[in-house]
Write a protein that holds these residues in place. Sequence first.
Motif, mmCIF file in Angstrom:
data_model
loop_
_atom_site.group_PDB
_atom_site.id
_atom_site.type_symbol
_atom_site.label_atom_id
_atom_site.label_comp_id
_atom_site.label_asym_id
_atom_site.label_seq_id
_atom_site.Cartn_x
_atom_site.Cartn_y
_atom_site.Cartn_z
ATOM 1 N N THR A 168 0.850 -1.184 0.000
ATOM 2 C CA THR A 168 0.000 0.000 0.000
ATOM 3 C C THR A 168 0.888 1.236 0.000
ATOM 4 O O THR A 168 1.937 1.254 0.624
ATOM 5 C CB THR A 168 -0.929 0.041 1.232
ATOM 6 O OG1 THR A 168 -0.133 0.007 2.412
ATOM 7 C CG2 THR A 168 -1.903 -1.122 1.232
ATOM 8 N N ILE A 169 0.452 2.228 -0.695
ATOM 9 C CA ILE A 169 1.200 3.486 -0.781
ATOM 10 C C ILE A 169 0.208 4.599 -0.493
ATOM 11 O O ILE A 169 -0.883 4.626 -1.071
ATOM 12 C CB ILE A 169 1.820 3.667 -2.182
ATOM 13 C CG1 ILE A 169 2.787 2.523 -2.480
ATOM 14 C CG2 ILE A 169 2.534 5.006 -2.295
ATOM 15 C CD1 ILE A 169 3.309 2.508 -3.897
ATOM 16 N N PRO A 170 0.548 5.523 0.415
ATOM 17 C CA PRO A 170 -0.378 6.626 0.708
ATOM 18 C C PRO A 170 -0.505 7.547 -0.507
ATOM 19 O O PRO A 170 0.202 8.537 -0.643
ATOM 20 C CB PRO A 170 0.261 7.333 1.909
ATOM 21 C CG PRO A 170 1.696 6.943 1.873
ATOM 22 C CD PRO A 170 1.757 5.590 1.210
ATOM 23 N N THR A 171 -1.394 7.167 -1.397
ATOM 24 C CA THR A 171 -1.481 7.837 -2.698
ATOM 25 C C THR A 171 -1.890 9.293 -2.596
ATOM 26 O O THR A 171 -1.460 10.107 -3.416
ATOM 27 C CB THR A 171 -2.459 7.107 -3.631
ATOM 28 O OG1 THR A 171 -3.723 7.003 -2.977
ATOM 29 C CG2 THR A 171 -1.946 5.735 -4.006
ATOM 30 N N GLN A 172 -2.708 9.667 -1.641
ATOM 31 C CA GLN A 172 -3.138 11.060 -1.530
ATOM 32 C C GLN A 172 -1.950 11.974 -1.271
ATOM 33 O O GLN A 172 -1.929 13.111 -1.708
ATOM 34 C CB GLN A 172 -4.175 11.223 -0.425
ATOM 35 C CG GLN A 172 -5.501 10.573 -0.764
ATOM 36 C CD GLN A 172 -6.478 10.660 0.391
ATOM 37 O OE1 GLN A 172 -6.090 10.803 1.540
ATOM 38 N NE2 GLN A 172 -7.761 10.554 0.074
ATOM 39 N N LEU A 173 -0.972 11.466 -0.534
ATOM 40 C CA LEU A 173 0.193 12.280 -0.214
ATOM 41 C C LEU A 173 1.253 12.206 -1.305
ATOM 42 O O LEU A 173 1.836 13.215 -1.690
ATOM 43 C CB LEU A 173 0.810 11.818 1.110
ATOM 44 C CG LEU A 173 -0.062 11.931 2.353
ATOM 45 C CD1 LEU A 173 0.624 11.297 3.541
ATOM 46 C CD2 LEU A 173 -0.377 13.390 2.642
ATOM 47 N N PHE A 205 5.461 0.547 -8.196
ATOM 48 C CA PHE A 205 6.079 0.155 -6.926
ATOM 49 C C PHE A 205 5.225 -0.808 -6.117
ATOM 50 O O PHE A 205 5.676 -1.336 -5.113
ATOM 51 C CB PHE A 205 6.367 1.403 -6.072
ATOM 52 C CG PHE A 205 7.390 2.292 -6.689
ATOM 53 C CD1 PHE A 205 8.731 1.952 -6.674
ATOM 54 C CD2 PHE A 205 7.009 3.481 -7.296
ATOM 55 C CE1 PHE A 205 9.677 2.768 -7.252
ATOM 56 C CE2 PHE A 205 7.954 4.317 -7.878
ATOM 57 C CZ PHE A 205 9.292 3.959 -7.849
ATOM 58 N N LYS A 206 3.992 -1.032 -6.523
ATOM 59 C CA LYS A 206 3.098 -1.906 -5.764
ATOM 60 C C LYS A 206 3.464 -3.372 -5.976
ATOM 61 O O LYS A 206 3.808 -3.798 -7.067
ATOM 62 C CB LYS A 206 1.645 -1.666 -6.156
ATOM 63 C CG LYS A 206 1.096 -0.361 -5.622
ATOM 64 C CD LYS A 206 -0.391 -0.258 -5.876
ATOM 65 C CE LYS A 206 -0.923 1.011 -5.250
ATOM 66 N NZ LYS A 206 -2.367 1.121 -5.420
ATOM 67 N N ASN A 207 3.385 -4.118 -4.863
ATOM 68 C CA ASN A 207 3.601 -5.574 -4.846
ATOM 69 C C ASN A 207 4.977 -5.988 -5.346
ATOM 70 O O ASN A 207 5.125 -7.016 -6.005
ATOM 71 C CB ASN A 207 2.504 -6.298 -5.636
ATOM 72 C CG ASN A 207 1.135 -6.078 -5.016
ATOM 73 O OD1 ASN A 207 0.983 -6.165 -3.795
ATOM 74 N ND2 ASN A 207 0.160 -5.775 -5.831
ATOM 75 N N ILE A 208 5.972 -5.195 -5.055
ATOM 76 C CA ILE A 208 7.346 -5.590 -5.365
ATOM 77 C C ILE A 208 8.199 -5.381 -4.114
ATOM 78 O O ILE A 208 7.868 -4.596 -3.232
ATOM 79 C CB ILE A 208 7.959 -4.791 -6.546
ATOM 80 C CG1 ILE A 208 8.054 -3.297 -6.216
ATOM 81 C CG2 ILE A 208 7.203 -5.010 -7.825
ATOM 82 C CD1 ILE A 208 8.921 -2.529 -7.192
ATOM 83 N N TRP A 209 9.278 -6.135 -4.029
ATOM 84 C CA TRP A 209 10.237 -5.987 -2.940
ATOM 85 C C TRP A 209 11.210 -4.889 -3.311
ATOM 86 O O TRP A 209 11.651 -4.785 -4.445
ATOM 87 C CB TRP A 209 11.014 -7.286 -2.729
ATOM 88 C CG TRP A 209 10.190 -8.345 -2.090
ATOM 89 C CD1 TRP A 209 9.472 -9.313 -2.721
ATOM 90 C CD2 TRP A 209 9.984 -8.532 -0.698
ATOM 91 N NE1 TRP A 209 8.833 -10.099 -1.815
ATOM 92 C CE2 TRP A 209 9.135 -9.647 -0.548
ATOM 93 C CE3 TRP A 209 10.427 -7.877 0.442
ATOM 94 C CZ2 TRP A 209 8.735 -10.110 0.695
ATOM 95 C CZ3 TRP A 209 10.032 -8.355 1.680
ATOM 96 C CH2 TRP A 209 9.191 -9.456 1.788
ATOM 97 N N ILE A 210 11.545 -4.085 -2.314
ATOM 98 C CA ILE A 210 12.535 -3.035 -2.514
ATOM 99 C C ILE A 210 13.658 -3.273 -1.510
ATOM 100 O O ILE A 210 13.410 -3.372 -0.310
ATOM 101 C CB ILE A 210 11.922 -1.632 -2.304
ATOM 102 C CG1 ILE A 210 10.811 -1.390 -3.315
ATOM 103 C CG2 ILE A 210 13.002 -0.563 -2.389
ATOM 104 C CD1 ILE A 210 10.041 -0.108 -3.106
ATOM 105 N N LYS A 211 14.877 -3.372 -2.013
ATOM 106 C CA LYS A 211 16.022 -3.598 -1.143
ATOM 107 C C LYS A 211 16.805 -2.296 -1.033
ATOM 108 O O LYS A 211 17.144 -1.680 -2.034
ATOM 109 C CB LYS A 211 16.923 -4.703 -1.699
ATOM 110 C CG LYS A 211 18.124 -4.979 -0.826
ATOM 111 C CD LYS A 211 18.999 -6.071 -1.404
ATOM 112 C CE LYS A 211 20.206 -6.270 -0.498
ATOM 113 N NZ LYS A 211 21.106 -7.277 -1.015
#
Length: 167
Positions: free
Chosen positions: A3-8, A23-29
């Motif tokens: 989830t990403i705070p899309t409003q902000l 960026f949704k549903n992916i791993w970020i290292k």
Amino acid sequence: VTTIPTQLLQPMLQGLGIDINQFKNIWIKIDEGSLKNIFGQEFSQKMEEEQEKSKKNQEMIAEKIKKLVENKKLYLVKEELSDEKVGKIKTYHYKIALDKQEIKSLLLELLKTFGGQEGIQSLPGEELQKLQGEIDSFFEKVGELTGEVWIGKRDNFIYKLGGEKYL
């Protein structure tokens, strides 16, 4: 990232030409080197200091708990059962019951030790008595807590615990 705070973030990211959905549903290292590059060496040193402080604090708490529990007999052996193997390990097998008085005592000691800045010692007498009464009431409602334990014959490690309680 799920989830990403899309409003902000959405207006800001769109202004930079970035599609937020990529960026949704992916791993970020994020590695330590990248953080140092982004935030600088000072930030990294502060993080390391905080981690070290936290580790020391956890070790101190563990040591205090260990000392409080040390030499306490929190259970009573009700019956010695026949020895058994747990996997390939030869074990002693016992039916046990928790010693309510020792556990109540330990709970109060833990509250005195870790009960906030002032701790339980700062409670007025009637509040302390009320707390002790609530602990007593809990153990009355629960009744006897029994179970079984299997302890290794060579190393005295617990290899298996079993118990059930229906309320």
